[in-house]
Scaffold this motif. Sequence first.
Motif, short mmCIF file in Angstrom:
data_model
loop_
_atom_site.label_atom_id
_atom_site.label_comp_id
_atom_site.label_asym_id
_atom_site.label_seq_id
_atom_site.Cartn_x
_atom_site.Cartn_y
_atom_site.Cartn_z
N GLU A 115 4.79 -82.11 -18.12
CA GLU A 115 6.04 -82.79 -18.36
C GLU A 115 6.58 -81.90 -19.00
O GLU A 115 8.05 -81.68 -18.70
N GLU A 165 3.04 -85.48 -8.57
CA GLU A 165 2.46 -86.60 -9.31
C GLU A 165 3.49 -87.66 -9.22
O GLU A 165 2.58 -88.61 -10.76
N SER A 166 4.31 -88.16 -8.50
CA SER A 166 5.48 -88.39 -8.74
C SER A 166 4.50 -90.48 -8.31
O SER A 166 3.32 -89.94 -7.46
N ASP A 167 5.01 -91.71 -8.95
CA ASP A 167 4.65 -92.30 -7.88
C ASP A 167 5.78 -92.89 -7.50
O ASP A 167 6.48 -93.13 -7.29
N ALA A 213 7.77 -96.01 -6.91
CA ALA A 213 9.12 -96.10 -8.04
C ALA A 213 10.03 -95.84 -7.60
O ALA A 213 10.66 -95.26 -6.97
N ALA A 258 11.52 -90.41 -14.04
CA ALA A 258 11.63 -90.50 -15.25
C ALA A 258 11.63 -88.82 -15.96
O ALA A 258 12.68 -89.01 -16.93
N THR A 296 9.08 -89.52 -9.98
CA THR A 296 9.49 -90.84 -10.06
C THR A 296 8.64 -92.10 -10.59
O THR A 296 7.05 -91.13 -10.49
N LYS A 297 8.41 -92.39 -11.73
CA LYS A 297 7.27 -93.47 -12.33
C LYS A 297 8.32 -94.66 -12.89
O LYS A 297 9.21 -94.95 -12.59
N ARG A 298 7.13 -95.65 -12.60
CA ARG A 298 7.46 -96.96 -12.76
C ARG A 298 6.85 -97.01 -14.29
O ARG A 298 6.77 -96.11 -15.53
N ALA A 339 10.08 -96.01 -15.72
CA ALA A 339 10.78 -94.92 -16.40
C ALA A 339 12.67 -94.76 -17.71
O ALA A 339 12.19 -93.74 -17.98
#
Length: 463
Positions: A256, A385-387, A390, A394, A415-417, A419
Amino acid sequence: MADGLRRLVGAESGRVLQEKLESWYRDYEINSCDQNLNRCCEIIELNSEIQGQLFTILNETSREGGHYAGVETIKTRLLPWLGTCFSCATSGRLFETNLSLTQDSIEKERQLRELASNQTFQLQELQEELTSTRLQLSHVQQDLKTSCAQEKDALRKLDRLNDYEQQIQILRDEISILDAQKSVLQSRFVRSRSPSPRHSESKSPSPLPLRSCSPGRARRTNASRRACLVARFGDIYAQERLDAETDLRSYINDMERVQRIIYIAAVESFHAAKTAYRQFKIRVRDTLALGHSGPESLEDAVLDYIVRHEDLYDVQASVNEVIRSMNINPKISFPPEIDFIVISTLIRELCRVAFSMQTLVPPLDVAFGIDGELFSETKYHRSFESDFTAALVAYHVWPALMENDVVIVKGEAVTKRGALWSHRSRSRSRSRSRSTSPLLAHHLSRSRSPSPLRSGSPSKWAY
């Protein structure tokens, strides 16, 4: 058949058989058992000879009638008699067997003829299809050869297009100079022949005749340059970006952080290149304004000059400015013993592409993005690797390329929850202040020869 019947009649076998039967009938009572048996055998032998001759005549007669002549008579009269009264006769069995074999052979021959006819018809159809397929293949090969030849010819023409455009522009410049010289000479000639200033004023033409402003070379090549720059932007994403990731992963294990560094480098490269372009354009306009007289507008002349002399762009200064900005950016951190100079190749290529994109009409720029913003399907691709459920970004991996408000090339984001909360906590906890490393200081202090515009000699910038 007539010869066999004639021989049978001439031999008088039927009469001899009748006489033997009558003689046996007269002597039957006085003969012994053996004598009666001998007489019966003689009669049987004579009768068999007669029957053999008759069957021979029957076979010859049936063959003379053809394959199917007399078949009904044989079925209704001869075969039932042979089956009931003459089952032990050898000649009868042979005839019945021969007749059955003849019928079987006829039926098999008919089936073979039908099969051969069907196979011949199918073979003809296959040959016709094969001929048609070969003809189509020949046409496709011919079309392919023609297309290849046309493509090669087009590529050759495209290779020569830039040379032709440069030659055309040079010729137009020379024509403009000659027109100006012609106008000056005509003006001098008219003034030399005019008797009075008033007459001269009424007859002499203007030293520089009015001309309509025509678009410059930069505008004529705008579409082709735009396509090349968009393609180059995609190549940087596919090649130089991955190389930079590999270099950074040698020092940083967090993927990241690596992707954040590369994204900020891309955004800062465009910002530095746009700033350098504006300054470069101001210097060119100030220089060309001193002697500009047409036929194109001053802005077109400035744009043409920049497009022709993009090599005067001091890309190293922009690279140093990008590294300086990244060193004070609070969103990224880096080991103090290593500097962002390790990704200078990526930064340099991005600065060059960004500078060239500013010469387009309209110019291209990267999209503005912040952590925690709402994810846009039209602007970004999701990283693997994203959600995918979401809705918030992120962090960004690569910026989107924009033309005004239209997305030209999609960027990439993760994207992530949660974020937004993660971004706020990270922003509060992260503070960064680093001194410039010796390697960066060496690049920043490196001497560079000034360009003609920076040296202040307008004569070297003649358009």
